[in-house]
Write an enzyme that holds these catalytic residues in place. Structure first.
Site, PDB file in Angstrom:
ATOM      1  N   SER A 124       0.837  -1.195   0.000  1.00  0.00           N
ATOM      2  CA  SER A 124       0.000   0.000   0.000  1.00  0.00           C
ATOM      3  C   SER A 124       0.875   1.249   0.000  1.00  0.00           C
ATOM      4  O   SER A 124       1.986   1.243   0.557  1.00  0.00           O
ATOM      5  CB  SER A 124      -0.836  -0.036   1.281  1.00  0.00           C
ATOM      6  OG  SER A 124      -1.367   1.228   1.551  1.00  0.00           O
ATOM      7  N   TYR A 149      -2.116  -1.319  10.828  1.00  0.00           N
ATOM      8  CA  TYR A 149      -2.345  -1.845   9.476  1.00  0.00           C
ATOM      9  C   TYR A 149      -1.163  -1.470   8.567  1.00  0.00           C
ATOM     10  O   TYR A 149      -0.567  -2.322   7.902  1.00  0.00           O
ATOM     11  CB  TYR A 149      -3.652  -1.293   8.888  1.00  0.00           C
ATOM     12  CG  TYR A 149      -3.739  -1.509   7.395  1.00  0.00           C
ATOM     13  CD1 TYR A 149      -3.949  -2.783   6.874  1.00  0.00           C
ATOM     14  CD2 TYR A 149      -3.560  -0.445   6.495  1.00  0.00           C
ATOM     15  CE1 TYR A 149      -3.987  -2.995   5.498  1.00  0.00           C
ATOM     16  CE2 TYR A 149      -3.598  -0.654   5.125  1.00  0.00           C
ATOM     17  CZ  TYR A 149      -3.808  -1.922   4.629  1.00  0.00           C
ATOM     18  OH  TYR A 149      -3.835  -2.135   3.269  1.00  0.00           O
ATOM     19  N   LYS A 153       2.089  -3.772   6.589  1.00  0.00           N
ATOM     20  CA  LYS A 153       2.543  -3.731   5.194  1.00  0.00           C
ATOM     21  C   LYS A 153       4.041  -3.430   5.133  1.00  0.00           C
ATOM     22  O   LYS A 153       4.775  -4.022   4.345  1.00  0.00           O
ATOM     23  CB  LYS A 153       1.755  -2.675   4.399  1.00  0.00           C
ATOM     24  CG  LYS A 153       0.278  -2.989   4.243  1.00  0.00           C
ATOM     25  CD  LYS A 153       0.033  -4.244   3.435  1.00  0.00           C
ATOM     26  CE  LYS A 153      -1.436  -4.572   3.284  1.00  0.00           C
ATOM     27  NZ  LYS A 153      -1.671  -5.917   2.742  1.00  0.00           N
TER      28      LYS A 153
HETATM   29  P1  NAD Z   1     -10.796  -7.356   1.032  1.00  0.00           P
HETATM   30  O1  NAD Z   1     -11.005  -7.367   2.500  1.00  0.00           O
HETATM   31  O2  NAD Z   1     -11.974  -7.134   0.151  1.00  0.00           O
HETATM   32  O3  NAD Z   1     -10.078  -8.700   0.576  1.00  0.00           O
HETATM   33  C1  NAD Z   1      -9.187  -9.423   1.404  1.00  0.00           C
HETATM   34  C2  NAD Z   1      -9.623 -10.871   1.389  1.00  0.00           C
HETATM   35  O4  NAD Z   1      -8.733 -11.639   2.218  1.00  0.00           O
HETATM   36  C3  NAD Z   1     -11.036 -11.070   1.945  1.00  0.00           C
HETATM   37  O5  NAD Z   1     -11.792 -11.860   1.033  1.00  0.00           O
HETATM   38  C4  NAD Z   1     -10.817 -11.790   3.275  1.00  0.00           C
HETATM   39  O6  NAD Z   1     -11.889 -12.663   3.584  1.00  0.00           O
HETATM   40  C5  NAD Z   1      -9.517 -12.531   3.008  1.00  0.00           C
HETATM   41  N1  NAD Z   1      -8.722 -12.846   4.211  1.00  0.00           N
HETATM   42  C6  NAD Z   1      -8.381 -11.992   5.222  1.00  0.00           C
HETATM   43  N2  NAD Z   1      -7.641 -12.640   6.130  1.00  0.00           N
HETATM   44  C7  NAD Z   1      -7.496 -13.924   5.684  1.00  0.00           C
HETATM   45  C8  NAD Z   1      -6.835 -15.074   6.192  1.00  0.00           C
HETATM   46  N3  NAD Z   1      -6.182 -15.046   7.365  1.00  0.00           N
HETATM   47  N4  NAD Z   1      -6.898 -16.221   5.486  1.00  0.00           N
HETATM   48  C9  NAD Z   1      -7.580 -16.276   4.308  1.00  0.00           C
HETATM   49  N5  NAD Z   1      -8.225 -15.236   3.782  1.00  0.00           N
HETATM   50  C10 NAD Z   1      -8.173 -14.058   4.463  1.00  0.00           C
HETATM   51  O7  NAD Z   1      -9.666  -6.268   0.731  1.00  0.00           O
HETATM   52  P2  NAD Z   1      -9.148  -5.677  -0.653  1.00  0.00           P
HETATM   53  O8  NAD Z   1      -9.517  -4.251  -0.712  1.00  0.00           O
HETATM   54  O9  NAD Z   1      -9.491  -6.576  -1.759  1.00  0.00           O
HETATM   55  O10 NAD Z   1      -7.585  -5.736  -0.385  1.00  0.00           O
HETATM   56  C11 NAD Z   1      -6.763  -6.817  -0.823  1.00  0.00           C
HETATM   57  C12 NAD Z   1      -5.351  -6.587  -0.336  1.00  0.00           C
HETATM   58  O11 NAD Z   1      -4.888  -5.326  -0.820  1.00  0.00           O
HETATM   59  C13 NAD Z   1      -5.223  -6.521   1.194  1.00  0.00           C
HETATM   60  O12 NAD Z   1      -4.012  -7.136   1.562  1.00  0.00           O
HETATM   61  C14 NAD Z   1      -5.178  -5.039   1.470  1.00  0.00           C
HETATM   62  O13 NAD Z   1      -4.503  -4.748   2.651  1.00  0.00           O
HETATM   63  C15 NAD Z   1      -4.421  -4.515   0.248  1.00  0.00           C
HETATM   64  N6  NAD Z   1      -4.679  -3.103  -0.038  1.00  0.00           N
HETATM   65  C16 NAD Z   1      -5.969  -2.654  -0.170  1.00  0.00           C
HETATM   66  C17 NAD Z   1      -6.210  -1.300  -0.418  1.00  0.00           C
HETATM   67  C18 NAD Z   1      -7.614  -0.778  -0.531  1.00  0.00           C
HETATM   68  O14 NAD Z   1      -7.817   0.437  -0.391  1.00  0.00           O
HETATM   69  N7  NAD Z   1      -8.626  -1.607  -0.811  1.00  0.00           N
HETATM   70  C19 NAD Z   1      -5.139  -0.395  -0.528  1.00  0.00           C
HETATM   71  C20 NAD Z   1      -3.847  -0.879  -0.420  1.00  0.00           C
HETATM   72  C21 NAD Z   1      -3.618  -2.244  -0.164  1.00  0.00           C
HETATM   73  N1  UFG Z   2     -12.572  11.026   3.439  1.00  0.00           N
HETATM   74  C1  UFG Z   2     -13.570  11.892   3.802  1.00  0.00           C
HETATM   75  N2  UFG Z   2     -14.712  11.371   4.344  1.00  0.00           N
HETATM   76  C2  UFG Z   2     -14.886  10.027   4.524  1.00  0.00           C
HETATM   77  C3  UFG Z   2     -13.850   9.140   4.135  1.00  0.00           C
HETATM   78  C4  UFG Z   2     -12.701   9.679   3.600  1.00  0.00           C
HETATM   79  O1  UFG Z   2     -13.458  13.100   3.638  1.00  0.00           O
HETATM   80  O2  UFG Z   2     -15.950   9.616   5.023  1.00  0.00           O
HETATM   81  C5  UFG Z   2     -11.348  11.587   2.832  1.00  0.00           C
HETATM   82  C6  UFG Z   2     -10.093  11.310   3.625  1.00  0.00           C
HETATM   83  O3  UFG Z   2      -9.898  12.287   4.600  1.00  0.00           O
HETATM   84  C7  UFG Z   2      -9.034  11.288   2.511  1.00  0.00           C
HETATM   85  C8  UFG Z   2      -9.780  10.777   1.295  1.00  0.00           C
HETATM   86  O4  UFG Z   2     -11.165  10.956   1.575  1.00  0.00           O
HETATM   87  O5  UFG Z   2      -8.614  12.607   2.230  1.00  0.00           O
HETATM   88  C9  UFG Z   2      -9.549   9.284   1.017  1.00  0.00           C
HETATM   89  O6  UFG Z   2      -9.819   8.535   2.198  1.00  0.00           O
HETATM   90  P1  UFG Z   2      -9.946   6.932   2.185  1.00  0.00           P
HETATM   91  O7  UFG Z   2     -10.292   6.507   3.568  1.00  0.00           O
HETATM   92  O8  UFG Z   2     -10.845   6.501   1.081  1.00  0.00           O
HETATM   93  O9  UFG Z   2      -8.487   6.475   1.773  1.00  0.00           O
HETATM   94  P2  UFG Z   2      -7.085   6.727   2.499  1.00  0.00           P
HETATM   95  O10 UFG Z   2      -6.234   7.480   1.520  1.00  0.00           O
HETATM   96  O11 UFG Z   2      -7.219   7.284   3.826  1.00  0.00           O
HETATM   97  O12 UFG Z   2      -6.556   5.224   2.700  1.00  0.00           O
HETATM   98  C10 UFG Z   2      -6.593   4.232   1.684  1.00  0.00           C
HETATM   99  C11 UFG Z   2      -6.821   2.859   2.316  1.00  0.00           C
HETATM  100  C12 UFG Z   2      -5.660   2.472   3.171  1.00  0.00           C
HETATM  101  C13 UFG Z   2      -4.388   2.569   2.411  1.00  0.00           C
HETATM  102  C14 UFG Z   2      -4.247   3.941   1.785  1.00  0.00           C
HETATM  103  C15 UFG Z   2      -3.050   4.051   0.912  1.00  0.00           C
HETATM  104  O13 UFG Z   2      -7.983   2.878   3.106  1.00  0.00           O
HETATM  105  O14 UFG Z   2      -5.822   1.133   3.544  1.00  0.00           O
HETATM  106  O15 UFG Z   2      -5.400   4.226   0.980  1.00  0.00           O
HETATM  107  O16 UFG Z   2      -3.017   2.966   0.033  1.00  0.00           O
HETATM  108  F1  UFG Z   2      -3.347   2.354   3.222  1.00  0.00           F
END
Ligand code: NAD
Ligand code: UFG
Length: 337
Positions: A124, A149, A153
Site C-alpha cells: 500500500s 495496518y 505492510k
Molecule cells: P478485502 O477485504 O476485500 O479482501 C481481502 C480478502 O482476504 C477477503 O476476502 C478476506 O476474507 C480474506 N482474508 C483476510 N484474512 C485472511 C486469512 N487469514 N486467510 C484467508 N483469507 C483471508 O480487501 P481488498 O480491498 O481486496 O484488499 C486486498 C489486499 O490489498 C489486502 O491485503 C489489502 O490490505 C491490500 N490493499 C488494499 C487497499 C484498498 O484500499 N482496498 C489499498 C492498499 C492495499
Molecule cells: N474522506 C472523507 N470522508 C470520509 C472518508 C474519507 O473526507 O468519510 C477523505 C479522507 O480524509 C481522505 C480521502 O477521503 O482525504 C480518502 O480517504 P480513504 O479513507 O478513502 O483512503 P485513504 O487514503 O485514507 O486510505 C486508503 C486505504 C488504506 C491505504 C491507503 C493508501 O484505506 O488502507 O489508501 O493505500 F493504506
C-alpha cells in the site's frame, strides 16, 4: 500449473481473478471469508464462464496450506489475503499483526517447502509514511507508518525483501496500491464493506443510495487547491490488470521488485464528490467535518516504473471510476448477498 490467489473472494482479488481467467491462467482461490462472501466466487464464474478450485482456509493454517500445495501444482501465489481496516487495526493490533504478518510468514514457509517461490504481494502507498513529498517514487524511504495496518505492510515488505537475499530462487513483486475504487463494468462485482464504510467512495455511494444521510468531508484546511485531501484514485480493473502484467514478468525473473500502481493524478475529496455527482446525475449531501486523525494532505504516485518495466499504465479516468462505482452500488444496494 496454477496460480494460487489468497484473498481472491475480496474486492481487489475478485477483479484480479476475472482478469487472470480472461488472460487464460488456471487459478485456485483460497479465502476464509473474513471480509467477503461466497457469492463473489459465483460471480467470478458467471463473468468469465470459467471454473476454478476453491479452498475455504486461513493463511495461518499451515496444514490446510500444505494440503493445497500437495493437491495442486502451483507456480506462483498472488497474495491479497489480509485485514485492511485502519481504525480496526488500532483497536485490535494483535489480530492485525497475527493475521497479516504471521499469516504471510506461514504462507511463505509452506510455499518454500513445496518449491513454489514466486509471490505478488499487495502492499500500500501507506508504507511511504507522511514525510515523502508526492509524487511518490519506489526508491523513497519507507516506514514511519501511523497505524498497525500500515505497519504490517511495512514489515511484510521487509520480510519479503529479506527472503530473496539468501535464496536466489525466490521472486517477489511488491505492488504498492494507491486508492482503488470503481468496479467491474458489469456491475456484478465490487466493493462490499461491512457496516459503515471507512473509505471515501463506498461512503459516497451509500449516501447516494440513501443508506447514509450525508458525507463528512474530513477537513477543508489542508494545503491543497480546495483545502480537502488529495489522493491518487485508481480503477480496480486497472489495478487487476497490473497484477496480470506483474505476474507475467515475475514468472521469468527472480529477486524482489517494487512497483507503484496508481494513475499519477491527484483528486481532492470535493473533486471526487463533483465527479460522482456528474456520473450519477444527482447531488451528494456533504458537510465539512474536522480532519481525520492520521490523514495526510496529499498522496499520489509516480507510476512511471510500472509503465517502463511492466508495460502497464492505468487507462480509466475518474469519470469511469465514479460511473462504475455507482453502477455496482445501484445494482447491488445490499452488496453481495
Ligand atoms: P478485502 O477485504 O476485500 O479482501 C481481502 C480478502 O482476504 C477477503 O476476502 C478476506 O476474507 C480474506 N482474508 C483476510 N484474512 C485472511 C486469512 N487469514 N486467510 C484467508 N483469507 C483471508 O480487501 P481488498 O480491498 O481486496 O484488499 C486486498 C489486499 O490489498 C489486502 O491485503 C489489502 O490490505 C491490500 N490493499 C488494499 C487497499 C484498498 O484500499 N482496498 C489499498 C492498499 C492495499
Ligand atoms: N474522506 C472523507 N470522508 C470520509 C472518508 C474519507 O473526507 O468519510 C477523505 C479522507 O480524509 C481522505 C480521502 O477521503 O482525504 C480518502 O480517504 P480513504 O479513507 O478513502 O483512503 P485513504 O487514503 O485514507 O486510505 C486508503 C486505504 C488504506 C491505504 C491507503 C493508501 O484505506 O488502507 O489508501 O493505500 F493504506
Amino acid at each position: 500449473m496454477s496460480i494460487l490467489v489468497t484473498g481472491g473472494a475480496g474486492f481487489i482479488g475478485s477483479h484480479t481473478c476475472v482478469e487472470l481467467l480472461n488472460a487464460g491462467y488456471d487459478i485456485i482461490i483460497l479465502d476464509n471469508f473474513a471480509n467477503s462472501k461466497p457469492e463473489s466466487l459465483k460471480r467470478i464464474k458467471e463473468l468469465t464462464g470459467k471454473d476454478f478450485k476453491f479452498y475455504e482456509a486461513d493463511i495461518r493454517d499451515a496444514e490446510a496450506l500444505q494440503k493445497i500445495f500437495s493437491e495442486n501444482k502451483i507456480e506462483a501465489v498472488i497474495h491479497f489475503a489480509g485485514l485492511k481496516s485502519v481504525p480496526q487495526s488500532i483497536s485490535q493490533p494483535l489480530e492485525y499483526y497475527d493475521n497479516n504478518i504471521a499469516g504471510t510468514v506461514c504462507l511463505c514457509d509452506v510455499m518454500s517447502k513445496n518449491g513454489c517461490k514466486k509471490m505478488v504481494f499487495s502492499s500500500s502507498a501507506t508504507v511511504y509514511g507522511s514525510k515523502n513529498p508526492s509524487p511518490l517514487k519506489e526508491d523513497m524511504p519507507t516506514g514511519g507508518t501511523t497505524n498497525p495496518y500500515g505497519t504490517t505492510k511495512y514489515f511484510i515488505e521487509n520480510i519479503l525483501k529479506d527472503l530473496c537475499v539468501p535464496d536466489k530462487d525466490w521472486g517477489v513483486t511488491i505492488l504498492r496500491y494507491f486508492n482503488p475504487i470503481g468496479a467491474h463494468k458489469s456491475g456484478r462485482i465490487g466493493e462490499d464493506p461491512n457496516g459503515i464504510p471507512g473509505n471515501l467512495m463506498p461512503y459516497i455511494t451509500q449516501v447516494a443510495i440513501g443508506k447514509l444521510p450525508h458525507l463528512n468531508v474530513c477537513g477543508n484546511d489542508y494545503p491543497t487547491p480546495d483545502g480537502t485531501g488529495v489522493r491518487d484514485y485508481i480503477h480496480v480493473v486497472d489495478l487487476a490488470l497490473g497484477h496480470v502484467k506483474a505476474l507475467e514478468r515475475l514468472l521469468r525473473t527472480n529477486g524482489c521488485e517494487v512497483y507503484n500502481l496508481g494513475t499519477g493524478k491527484g483528486y481532492s475529496v470535493l473533486d471526487v464528490v463533483h465527479a460522482f455527482e456528474k456520473a450519477a446525475g444527482m447531488k451528494v449531501n456533504y458537510k465539512i467535518a474536522p480532519r481525520r486523525e492520521g490523514d495526510i494532505a496529499c498522496c499520489y504516485s509516480d507510476p512511471s516504473k510500472a509503465k517502463e518495466i511492466l508495460g502497464w499504465e492505468a487507462k480509466y479516468g475518474i469519470e469511469e471510476m465514479c460511473e462504475d462505482s455507482w453502477r455496482w452500488q445501484s445494482q447491488n444496494p445490499n452488496g453481495l448477498n
